[in-house]
Design a protein around this motif. Structure first.
Motif, short mmCIF file in Angstrom:
data_model
loop_
_atom_site.label_atom_id
_atom_site.label_comp_id
_atom_site.label_asym_id
_atom_site.label_seq_id
_atom_site.Cartn_x
_atom_site.Cartn_y
_atom_site.Cartn_z
N THR A 151 0.85 -1.20 0.00
CA THR A 151 0.00 0.00 0.00
C THR A 151 0.88 1.24 0.00
O THR A 151 1.77 1.39 0.83
N ASP A 154 -0.63 7.19 -1.19
CA ASP A 154 -1.88 7.73 -1.70
C ASP A 154 -3.03 6.74 -1.57
O ASP A 154 -4.14 7.00 -2.05
N GLY A 155 -2.79 5.59 -0.94
CA GLY A 155 -3.84 4.60 -0.74
C GLY A 155 -3.90 3.54 -1.81
O GLY A 155 -4.59 2.52 -1.63
N SER A 156 -3.21 3.74 -2.93
CA SER A 156 -3.20 2.73 -3.99
C SER A 156 -2.24 1.61 -3.62
O SER A 156 -1.48 1.70 -2.65
N THR A 157 -2.27 0.53 -4.40
CA THR A 157 -1.40 -0.61 -4.13
C THR A 157 -0.62 -0.99 -5.38
O THR A 157 -1.01 -0.64 -6.50
N CYS A 158 0.47 -1.70 -5.17
CA CYS A 158 1.22 -2.24 -6.30
C CYS A 158 1.75 -3.60 -5.91
O CYS A 158 2.03 -3.86 -4.74
N LYS A 180 1.42 -1.01 -13.26
CA LYS A 180 0.12 -0.43 -13.65
C LYS A 180 0.22 1.02 -14.07
O LYS A 180 -0.42 1.44 -15.03
N THR A 181 1.00 1.81 -13.35
CA THR A 181 0.97 3.26 -13.55
C THR A 181 2.25 3.83 -14.15
O THR A 181 2.25 4.94 -14.66
#
Length: 218
Positions: A151, A154-158, A180-181
């Motif tokens: 996590t 910014d709260g997103s995950t990878c 992903k990003t």
């Protein structure tokens, strides 16, 4: 035991620290002698392997360690270290006391005597050192799947990332590109535990170069 700081500030460098660790692990009593076998520094922590022998040549009897064939025992000591206002200090622990710091290299662990109790604190500490050492050191360009999603702030995950780097001044800093990003993230070595190599940078070499190298090996 608590922390001990040297107010005379005689310890100022890596070489000074190593010499002091050697001194602390080397002494002789009425019946036994203690000598440093190996030491290494990981972060701010020193790890040491120290051998104990009886002065009269008889085998060392110990409740924790199995006596080696030469009659000695070798144990691990952990020295947490810090500087406070220029004064170097340390806090030492023997491995059977269950120290939290557990990043001793395998080369040091392999020097230690066997343990009598398979469920001891020392056995647990050695296993944690081995687990730490088994975490891969990925190469530039390696694609990795983490054991579990991480996590981000910014709260997103990878979970799938590629090893890369960024520059800060003249220094290269390791980071990972998020699949992903495309963004970059710093990951601690702990977060790489249990990760899986999806593709190796070595395997992505130029086919022309691969053919050339194959010809040289023929």
């Amino acid at each position: 035991m608590g922390w001990l700081f040297y107010t005379d500030r005689r310890v100022k460098s890596y070489a000074d620290e190593k010499a002091e660790i050697t001194r602390l692990c080397t002494f002789e009593g009425e019946r036994r002698k203690n000598e440093l076998v190996k030491s290494c520094k990981v972060g701010s922590t020193w790890y040491a392997a120290a051998r104990v022998t009886n002065l009269d040549g008889s085998p060392v009897e110990d409740a924790t360690y199995v006596t080696d064939t030469d009659g000695s025992i070798t144990f691990a000591a952990v020295f947490l270290t810090a500087y406070d206002d220029g004064c170097w200090g340390y806090k030492d622990m023997e491995e059977s006391a269950g120290p939290n710091a557990s990043r001793a290299p395998l080369g040091l662990i392999d020097l230690l005597s066997d343990l009598k109790d398979p469920d001891s604190y020392a056995q647990d500490w050695r296993q944690r050192c081995r687990e730490w050492a088994s975490i891969p050191n990925y190469a530039e360009g390696d694609k990795i799947k983490l054991a579990k999603p991480v996590t981000l702030t910014d709260g997103s995950t990878c979970q799938i990332v590629t090893a890369t780097h960024y520059r800060r001044g003249r220094q290269k800093r390791r980071c990972y590109r998020i699949e992903k990003t495309g963004g970059l993230v710093r990951l601690s070595k702990t977060s790489l535990a249990g990760s899986e190599l999806l593709s190796s940078a070595k395997g992505a070499a130029s086919p022309v170069l691969a053919e050339f190298l194959a010809g040289r090996d023929a």
